[in-house]
Design an enzyme around this catalytic site. Structure first.
Site, PDB file in Angstrom:
ATOM      1  N   GLU A   1     -13.179   2.684   0.658  1.00 20.53           N
ATOM      2  CA  GLU A   1     -12.446   1.853  -0.354  1.00 20.53           C
ATOM      3  C   GLU A   1     -11.998   0.006   0.459  1.00 20.53           C
ATOM      4  OE1 GLU A   1      -8.528   3.931  -1.157  1.00 20.53           O
ATOM      5  OE2 GLU A   1      -8.192   1.784  -2.119  1.00 20.53           O
TER       6      GLU A   1
ATOM      7  N   ASP B   1      -2.121  -4.401  -4.367  1.00 24.08           N
ATOM      8  CA  ASP B   1      -1.071  -4.001  -3.964  1.00 24.08           C
ATOM      9  C   ASP B   1       0.670  -4.767  -3.091  1.00 24.08           C
ATOM     10  OD1 ASP B   1      -2.078  -2.901  -6.183  1.00 24.08           O
ATOM     11  OD2 ASP B   1      -2.206  -0.883  -5.273  1.00 24.08           O
TER      12      ASP B   1
END
Ligand code: 9WN
Length: 470
Positions: A441, A206
């Protein structure tokens, strides 16, 4: 939030907040191979993480940060589930493709209708998919993510071929073909046979520095975010996430697309963000290679898939390779120029099995340089951005930290291009990363400290695949 490492000590109750006590390898010191018992612990941690994130018919990427179903996450998750819960692997893919739009797009989020409003931003009320032509009954986003699903379906089948897996492939095949048709048709904004992404979220990386230049042209004011409640910064350190200005632009780009009811007609004339991404398009080409294999199983003709794969590879090289830098870059279709940033995206065309030798050598040179640090013995996997760049940020999301999925893709590419020495070094460093940081993550690229969600599904699933295919 906790950014503490969660090593394999917290088995059965993923993830523990405490590290397993083993000291983090220092940068510059090759990771030692983990002992077998340690590997069994890692495997148990991965399975427990995936089980804890299973939600009826799909796996959430993270219970806290991402409580719905995400598109490319599900593909990566299926690849890992194939090793331990093959039925779930197929269910994961079926649930995702049940939400495919009539035009073939596979939405990047399928929302769980039982969750309360505000459990994720931007939620279904912001996306308003119900108003769009050809949207499914389920509420979804209107954008896509890298098409890694055909490769996932092929790997799931290959792990345990059976009549059931052949049947699953028969159901998926026309849907995967429709996904490719959408991306190479309506999304071929540049007219060269590649897909344009219409939002940085479509890249999956992103806030990569790769998007800074195209994003700078999107008019937005960070103050807009006062009207919204960001969900991510309630669960992760704001300093590790995209900024409010990033989010203001994300929201503006979605609004542009949504207000045009997610049409792709004449995008070049009105949409503020249009980029050909090397990872996305490498996945597009690799998908055709996987579809050729799947076609052979389901009784379809593999030939057209091989032809399309060759055409996509040729276009990726012609449009996105820069002989001056010796790496791949995104092409900003609004300026028709390559974005100068050297990020991990530039290495991803290595997943194309028919990438020409010249570009294979160039990518390996770039990957093995001090920018990324690939080597037969290496302390840490690759970061997401050039370590020597002034805007390298070791803690902020896709602007420096190490992630399992980009490393896993590179690992697969190294094996496809017959570099077992480099593949082995990378594999070892990936195992050491999760052994130190847990199923987080993403990770600090030097210390392997876990960042973001502490129980992240694709870290767990790709760990299982990495462990199994040593
Ligand atoms: C927006 C779910 C997704 C991943 C993306 C990752 C992140 C979402 C967010 O989480 O993106 O799609 O809210 O930040 O960047 O790759 O698919 O894990």
């Amino acid at each position: 939030m906790s950014t503490g490492a969660a090593g394999p000590s917290g088995l059965g109750a993923p993830p523990a907040d405490d590290p397993d006590g083993s000291p983090a390898p220092r940068a510059g010191v090759p990771a030692r191979p983990a002992p077998a018992g340690h590997l069994a612990d890692l495997r148990r941690l991965a399975i427990a993480t995936l089980d804890a994130n299973w939600e009826h018919d799909h796996t959430v990427p993270s219970r806290t940060l991402y409580p719905h179903q995400w598109s490319w996450d599900s593909a990566f998750i299926a690849i890992g589930l194939a090793h331990v819960r093959p039925d779930r692997a197929w269910r994961e893919l079926r649930t995702l493709f049940a939400a495919q739009w009539a035009d073939g797009r596979v939405p990047h989020i399928v929302f769980n209708p039982t969750l309360r409003v505000g459990s994720y931003f931007p939620g279904p009320e912001f996306w308003g998919s119900a108003g769009a032509e050809g949207a499914p009954a389920a509420a979804t986003s209107g954008i896509v993510q890298p098409p890694v699903h055909a490769q996932a379906a092929w790997l799931v089948h290959r792990r345990a071929p059976s009549e059931a897996s052949a049947q699953a492939l028969r159901w998926l095949y026309p849907r995967l073909v429709a996904q490719q048709r959408y991306l190479t048709g309506r999304r071929d904004v540049g007219g060269a046979g590649l897909a344009a992404i219409v939002h940085p979220w479509e890249s999956g990386l992103d806030n990569s520095p790769a998007w800074d230049a195209p994003m700078a042209a999107v008019p937005a004011d960070a103050a807009v975010m006062r009207a919204y409640r960001r969900h991510d910064t309630a669960h992760a350190d704001a300093a590790h996430r995209p900024t409010d200005l990033d989010y203001a632009r994300y929201v503006a780009i979605v609004a542009s697309y949504r207000d045009s009811r997610y049409t792709d007609q004449a995008l070049a004339g009105w949409h503020p963000f249009l980029v050909e991404c090397p990872l996305f398009n490498a996945a597009l080409g690799a998908a055709e290679q996987a579809l050729a294999r799947i076609a052979a199983v389901v009784g379809a003709d593999p030939g057209p898939h091989r032809d399309r794969a060759a055409r996509i590879t040729e276009a990726v090289v012609r449009r996105l390779y820069d002989p001056v830098t010796g790496t791949f870059h995104p092409r900003d279709l609004r300026t028709d120029r390559l974005v100068p940033a050297r990020t991990v995206l530039g290495l991803m065309p290595l997943i194309l099995p028919d990438l020409p030798g010249r570009q294979v050598r160039a990518v390996l040179t770039e990957a093995c340089s001090a920018r990324f640090g690939l080597a037969p013995r290496m302390p840490r996997p690759l970061p997401t951005h050039d370590r020597s760049a002034p805007d390298f940020e070791p803690l902020r999301y896709w602007r420096g930290p190490s992630w399992m999925n980009t490393n896993w893709l590179l690992w697969r590419g190294l094996r496809a291009h017959h570099r077992p020495d480099l593949a082995a070094g990378l594999r070892q460093s990936m195992l050491a990363l999760v052994a130190t940081g847990g199923c987080h993550e993403y990770f600090h690229p030097d210390t392997a400290a876990g960042l973001g969600s502490a129980a992240f599904s694709w870290t767990a699933s790709l760990l299982l695949d990495t462990l199994a295919e040593g």
